[in-house]
Design a protein around this motif. Structure first.
Motif, PDB file in Angstrom:
ATOM      1  N   GLY A  92       0.866  -1.168   0.084  1.00 59.59           N
ATOM      2  CA  GLY A  92      -0.057  -0.007   0.077  1.00 59.59           C
ATOM      3  C   GLY A  92       0.743   1.405   0.041  1.00 59.59           C
ATOM      4  N   GLN A  93       2.236   1.194  -0.276  1.00 60.63           N
ATOM      5  CA  GLN A  93       3.029   2.287  -0.323  1.00 60.63           C
ATOM      6  C   GLN A  93       3.181   2.741  -1.839  1.00 60.63           C
ATOM      7  OE1 GLN A  93       6.663   1.631   1.525  1.00 60.63           O
ATOM      8  NE2 GLN A  93       5.780   0.057   3.084  1.00 60.63           N
ATOM      9  N   ASP A  94       3.202   4.201  -1.714  1.00 56.90           N
ATOM     10  CA  ASP A  94       3.595   4.803  -3.069  1.00 56.90           C
ATOM     11  C   ASP A  94       4.994   5.038  -3.314  1.00 56.90           C
ATOM     12  OD1 ASP A  94       3.971   6.553  -5.351  1.00 56.90           O
ATOM     13  OD2 ASP A  94       2.704   8.070  -4.696  1.00 56.90           O
ATOM     14  N   PRO A  95       5.542   4.195  -4.148  1.00 55.24           N
ATOM     15  CA  PRO A  95       7.255   4.018  -4.155  1.00 55.24           C
ATOM     16  C   PRO A  95       7.603   5.415  -4.515  1.00 55.24           C
ATOM     17  CG  PRO A  95       6.331   2.284  -5.757  1.00 55.24           C
ATOM     18  CD  PRO A  95       4.885   3.329  -4.992  1.00 55.24           C
ATOM     19  N   PHE A  96       6.799   6.177  -5.272  1.00 57.16           N
ATOM     20  CA  PHE A  96       7.415   7.719  -5.807  1.00 57.16           C
ATOM     21  C   PHE A  96       6.943   8.919  -5.043  1.00 57.16           C
ATOM     22  CE2 PHE A  96       6.634   4.328  -9.091  1.00 57.16           C
ATOM     23  CZ  PHE A  96       7.833   4.155  -9.511  1.00 57.16           C
ATOM     24  N   ALA A  97       6.394   8.571  -3.847  1.00 54.36           N
ATOM     25  CA  ALA A  97       5.715   9.568  -3.088  1.00 54.36           C
ATOM     26  C   ALA A  97       7.231  10.512  -2.433  1.00 54.36           C
ATOM     27  CB  ALA A  97       4.836   9.167  -1.837  1.00 54.36           C
ATOM     28  N   PRO A  98       7.018  11.842  -2.568  1.00 52.76           N
ATOM     29  CA  PRO A  98       8.116  12.583  -1.773  1.00 52.76           C
ATOM     30  C   PRO A  98       8.061  12.358  -0.413  1.00 52.76           C
ATOM     31  CG  PRO A  98       6.305  13.839  -2.518  1.00 52.76           C
ATOM     32  CD  PRO A  98       5.756  12.588  -3.034  1.00 52.76           C
ATOM     33  N   VAL A  99       8.916  12.890   0.484  1.00 54.07           N
ATOM     34  CA  VAL A  99       8.951  13.057   1.794  1.00 54.07           C
ATOM     35  C   VAL A  99       7.778  13.994   2.304  1.00 54.07           C
ATOM     36  CG1 VAL A  99      10.256  13.609   3.942  1.00 54.07           C
ATOM     37  CG2 VAL A  99      11.518  12.269   2.076  1.00 54.07           C
ATOM     38  N   PRO A 100       7.041  13.521   3.222  1.00 48.26           N
ATOM     39  CA  PRO A 100       6.093  14.505   3.552  1.00 48.26           C
ATOM     40  C   PRO A 100       6.533  15.667   4.336  1.00 48.26           C
ATOM     41  CG  PRO A 100       5.380  12.309   4.352  1.00 48.26           C
ATOM     42  CD  PRO A 100       6.928  12.306   3.796  1.00 48.26           C
ATOM     43  N   ALA A 101       5.960  16.846   3.889  1.00 50.35           N
ATOM     44  CA  ALA A 101       6.272  18.249   4.365  1.00 50.35           C
ATOM     45  C   ALA A 101       6.124  18.281   5.735  1.00 50.35           C
ATOM     46  CB  ALA A 101       5.368  19.316   3.632  1.00 50.35           C
ATOM     47  N   GLY A 102       6.988  18.874   6.404  1.00 54.00           N
ATOM     48  CA  GLY A 102       7.087  18.908   7.921  1.00 54.00           C
ATOM     49  C   GLY A 102       7.749  17.865   8.445  1.00 54.00           C
ATOM     50  N   THR A 103       8.355  16.732   7.859  1.00 52.12           N
ATOM     51  CA  THR A 103       8.986  15.562   8.671  1.00 52.12           C
ATOM     52  C   THR A 103      10.360  16.155   8.909  1.00 52.12           C
ATOM     53  OG1 THR A 103       7.882  14.218   6.825  1.00 52.12           O
ATOM     54  CG2 THR A 103       9.844  13.482   7.783  1.00 52.12           C
ATOM     55  N   TYR A 104      10.444  15.614  10.059  1.00 57.79           N
ATOM     56  CA  TYR A 104      11.784  15.989  10.740  1.00 57.79           C
ATOM     57  C   TYR A 104      13.021  14.945  10.138  1.00 57.79           C
ATOM     58  CZ  TYR A 104       9.802  19.366  13.885  1.00 57.79           C
ATOM     59  OH  TYR A 104       9.140  20.441  14.498  1.00 57.79           O
ATOM     60  N   CYS A 105      14.114  15.366   9.541  1.00 49.94           N
ATOM     61  CA  CYS A 105      15.083  14.550   9.131  1.00 49.94           C
ATOM     62  C   CYS A 105      16.336  14.429   9.702  1.00 49.94           C
ATOM     63  CB  CYS A 105      15.199  14.660   7.712  1.00 49.94           C
ATOM     64  SG  CYS A 105      13.498  14.503   6.700  1.00 49.94           S
ATOM     65  N   THR A 106      17.232  13.635  10.104  1.00 44.37           N
ATOM     66  CA  THR A 106      18.625  13.807  10.149  1.00 44.37           C
ATOM     67  C   THR A 106      19.471  14.731   9.415  1.00 44.37           C
ATOM     68  OG1 THR A 106      19.227  11.481   9.267  1.00 44.37           O
ATOM     69  CG2 THR A 106      18.389  11.529  11.557  1.00 44.37           C
ATOM     70  N   MET A 107      20.277  15.360   9.998  1.00 44.38           N
ATOM     71  CA  MET A 107      20.991  16.060   9.022  1.00 44.38           C
ATOM     72  C   MET A 107      22.482  15.346   8.656  1.00 44.38           C
ATOM     73  SD  MET A 107      19.378  18.678   8.844  1.00 44.38           S
ATOM     74  CE  MET A 107      20.391  19.862   8.130  1.00 44.38           C
ATOM     75  N   GLN A 108      22.280  14.453   7.733  1.00 48.54           N
ATOM     76  CA  GLN A 108      23.119  13.748   7.232  1.00 48.54           C
ATOM     77  C   GLN A 108      23.417  13.919   5.640  1.00 48.54           C
ATOM     78  OE1 GLN A 108      21.301   9.898   8.831  1.00 48.54           O
ATOM     79  NE2 GLN A 108      22.660   9.284   7.147  1.00 48.54           N
ATOM     80  N   TYR A 109      24.631  13.748   5.022  1.00 48.05           N
ATOM     81  CA  TYR A 109      24.622  14.155   3.729  1.00 48.05           C
ATOM     82  C   TYR A 109      25.342  12.601   3.111  1.00 48.05           C
ATOM     83  CZ  TYR A 109      26.376  16.127  -0.739  1.00 48.05           C
ATOM     84  OH  TYR A 109      26.615  16.099  -1.849  1.00 48.05           O
ATOM     85  N   GLY A 110      24.471  12.194   2.270  1.00 47.31           N
ATOM     86  CA  GLY A 110      24.467  10.836   1.499  1.00 47.31           C
ATOM     87  C   GLY A 110      25.692  10.830   0.369  1.00 47.31           C
TER      88      GLY A 110
END
Length: 153
Positions: A92-110
């Motif tokens: 039931g997941q949309d593989p192409f969905a963006p990260v939802p607005a307002g999501t807190y993400c770790t500050m790391q650079y890949g």
């Protein structure tokens, strides 16, 4: 009120209701079926995607065509890529969905890798961009591996 009159009124009411078409009420109109849920096997259309990858650091840069049902195209591993998309859709997941607005993400650079996926998947138009600029975006990229190549550390 006499019993005869009561029976006559009831019979007349039933006759009137029987003469009215079943669809004749205030909210009539053409019924439109909702589209099938994302990932539904009933979703119309061919599954054809173009995957473009830049700066992956592992020699997998380029533009690939991916076709699913049956798996094919110029993608390095179309069977595994289509399988992964099917797994995500079945969950039931949309593989192409963006990260939802307002999501807190770790500050790391890949890394500087970017990818762009366009085309049609399960009857829907796809236009999704990927990057490795924070933990959420890294996770989003990794969730789509092997559609997108694993990146060099």
């Amino acid at each position: 009120m006499s019993l005869t009159r009561l029976l006559f009124t009831a019979a007349a009411s039933v006759a009137v209701l029987a003469a009215v078409p079943a669809g004749a009420h205030a909210d009539t109109g053409p019924y439109r079926m909702p589209p099938p849920p994302f990932g539904s096997p009933d979703a119309p259309g061919a599954d054809r995607l173009t995957v473009s990858v830049v700066d992956s650091g592992n020699g997998n840069d380029g533009t690939y065509e991916l076709e699913c049902g049956p798996a094919g195209g110029s993608h390095p591993d179309p069977r595994a890529a289509c399988g992964r998309l099917d797994e995500l859709a079945a969950a039931g997941q949309d593989p192409f969905a963006p990260v939802p607005a307002g999501t807190y993400c770790t500050m790391q650079y890949g890394g500087s890798a970017t990818a762009h996926v366009t085309g049609t998947w399960h009857g829907r138009s796809v236009d999704a961009s990927y990057k490795l600029t924070d933990g959420c975006e890294i996770s989003r990229w990794n969730r789509l591996t092997p559609v997108l190549p694993a990146t060099a550390p």
